[in-house]
Design a protein around this motif. Structure first.
Motif, PDB file in Angstrom:
ATOM      1  N   ALA A  77       0.845  -1.207   0.000  1.00  0.00           N
ATOM      2  CA  ALA A  77       0.000   0.000   0.000  1.00  0.00           C
ATOM      3  C   ALA A  77       0.876   1.251   0.000  1.00  0.00           C
ATOM      4  O   ALA A  77       0.587   2.221  -0.727  1.00  0.00           O
ATOM      5  CB  ALA A  77      -0.917  -0.018   1.218  1.00  0.00           C
ATOM      6  N   GLU A  78       1.942   1.247   0.796  1.00  0.00           N
ATOM      7  CA  GLU A  78       2.860   2.396   0.817  1.00  0.00           C
ATOM      8  C   GLU A  78       3.508   2.602  -0.549  1.00  0.00           C
ATOM      9  O   GLU A  78       3.697   3.733  -0.992  1.00  0.00           O
ATOM     10  CB  GLU A  78       3.933   2.189   1.882  1.00  0.00           C
ATOM     11  CG  GLU A  78       3.439   2.324   3.302  1.00  0.00           C
ATOM     12  CD  GLU A  78       4.530   2.033   4.319  1.00  0.00           C
ATOM     13  OE1 GLU A  78       5.725   2.040   3.942  1.00  0.00           O
ATOM     14  OE2 GLU A  78       4.186   1.803   5.488  1.00  0.00           O
ATOM     15  N   HIS A  85       2.214   1.805  -3.449  1.00  0.00           N
ATOM     16  CA  HIS A  85       1.202   2.386  -4.349  1.00  0.00           C
ATOM     17  C   HIS A  85       1.009   3.875  -4.056  1.00  0.00           C
ATOM     18  O   HIS A  85       0.879   4.685  -4.991  1.00  0.00           O
ATOM     19  CB  HIS A  85      -0.134   1.644  -4.207  1.00  0.00           C
ATOM     20  CG  HIS A  85      -0.171   0.337  -4.912  1.00  0.00           C
ATOM     21  ND1 HIS A  85      -0.036   0.198  -6.276  1.00  0.00           N
ATOM     22  CD2 HIS A  85      -0.320  -0.929  -4.428  1.00  0.00           C
ATOM     23  CE1 HIS A  85      -0.103  -1.072  -6.602  1.00  0.00           C
ATOM     24  NE2 HIS A  85      -0.270  -1.793  -5.500  1.00  0.00           N
ATOM     25  N   GLU A  86       0.999   4.230  -2.777  1.00  0.00           N
ATOM     26  CA  GLU A  86       0.853   5.647  -2.417  1.00  0.00           C
ATOM     27  C   GLU A  86       2.031   6.457  -2.954  1.00  0.00           C
ATOM     28  O   GLU A  86       1.843   7.573  -3.462  1.00  0.00           O
ATOM     29  CB  GLU A  86       0.759   5.796  -0.895  1.00  0.00           C
ATOM     30  CG  GLU A  86      -0.557   5.342  -0.318  1.00  0.00           C
ATOM     31  CD  GLU A  86      -0.572   5.446   1.207  1.00  0.00           C
ATOM     32  OE1 GLU A  86       0.290   6.164   1.769  1.00  0.00           O
ATOM     33  OE2 GLU A  86      -1.434   4.801   1.822  1.00  0.00           O
ATOM     34  N   ALA A  87       3.225   5.911  -2.832  1.00  0.00           N
ATOM     35  CA  ALA A  87       4.409   6.612  -3.332  1.00  0.00           C
ATOM     36  C   ALA A  87       4.334   6.765  -4.846  1.00  0.00           C
ATOM     37  O   ALA A  87       4.675   7.831  -5.394  1.00  0.00           O
ATOM     38  CB  ALA A  87       5.670   5.855  -2.928  1.00  0.00           C
ATOM     39  N   ALA A  88       3.880   5.726  -5.528  1.00  0.00           N
ATOM     40  CA  ALA A  88       3.756   5.808  -6.986  1.00  0.00           C
ATOM     41  C   ALA A  88       2.701   6.847  -7.371  1.00  0.00           C
ATOM     42  O   ALA A  88       2.908   7.639  -8.309  1.00  0.00           O
ATOM     43  CB  ALA A  88       3.400   4.439  -7.559  1.00  0.00           C
ATOM     44  N   ASP A  89       1.583   6.861  -6.640  1.00  0.00           N
ATOM     45  CA  ASP A  89       0.548   7.863  -6.922  1.00  0.00           C
ATOM     46  C   ASP A  89       1.077   9.271  -6.669  1.00  0.00           C
ATOM     47  O   ASP A  89       0.820  10.196  -7.454  1.00  0.00           O
ATOM     48  CB  ASP A  89      -0.694   7.612  -6.048  1.00  0.00           C
ATOM     49  CG  ASP A  89      -1.463   6.373  -6.483  1.00  0.00           C
ATOM     50  OD1 ASP A  89      -1.259   5.917  -7.638  1.00  0.00           O
ATOM     51  OD2 ASP A  89      -2.258   5.850  -5.670  1.00  0.00           O
ATOM     52  N   SER A  90       1.810   9.451  -5.580  1.00  0.00           N
ATOM     53  CA  SER A  90       2.381  10.765  -5.263  1.00  0.00           C
ATOM     54  C   SER A  90       3.341  11.201  -6.364  1.00  0.00           C
ATOM     55  O   SER A  90       3.339  12.373  -6.760  1.00  0.00           O
ATOM     56  CB  SER A  90       3.121  10.719  -3.931  1.00  0.00           C
ATOM     57  OG  SER A  90       2.227  10.447  -2.889  1.00  0.00           O
TER      58      SER A  90
END
Length: 122
Positions: free
Chosen positions: A96-97, A99-104
């Motif tokens: 999940a982290e 994916h969040e980093a990729a989205d950011s």
């Protein structure tokens, strides 16, 4: 008498040749024994090395087993399932982290392009 001396000379020459051959064979025997001793010494050395490596492997396996038992607590299925669940939860959190980093990162890239467009317009 001459014939007898020639016969005796022939026998002594024959004995001399036989003694030379005997000395050659004796030398070959000594060399073979030395080679055999050297081979046995090398075999003993390798056997000792093998036993040392075997003991080291056994020690490492015991250490691994000890570490696994410490990690898992015990070998019963419930503790194994509990540890597996913990690690699966940790893996989900890490994923999940990520994916969040990729989205950011994607949002930052979009923001950069918007800023570049605004700059170009002005």
């Amino acid at each position: 008498e001459l014939r007898q001396l020639r016969t005796e000379l022939g026998e002594r020459t024959k004995n001399l040749v036989d003694k030379r051959r005997l000395l050659e064979v004796d030398e070959q025997r000594r060399k073979a024994e030395a080679d055999k001793l050297q081979a046995l010494t090398e075999l003993e050395r390798r056997s000792r090395e093998f036993l040392i490596e075997k003991q080291a492997k056994k020690d490492l396996e015991a250490r691994i087993a000890e570490m696994q038992s410490q990690l898992l607590g015990s070998d019963d299925p419930s503790s194994i399932a509990r540890v597996r669940a913990e690690y699966e939860e940790k893996l989900k959190n890490i994923e999940a982290e990520r994916h969040e980093a990729a989205d950011s990162t994607r949002q930052v890239e979009r923001y950069k392009t918007v800023l570049l467009k605004q700059r170009d317009i002005m």
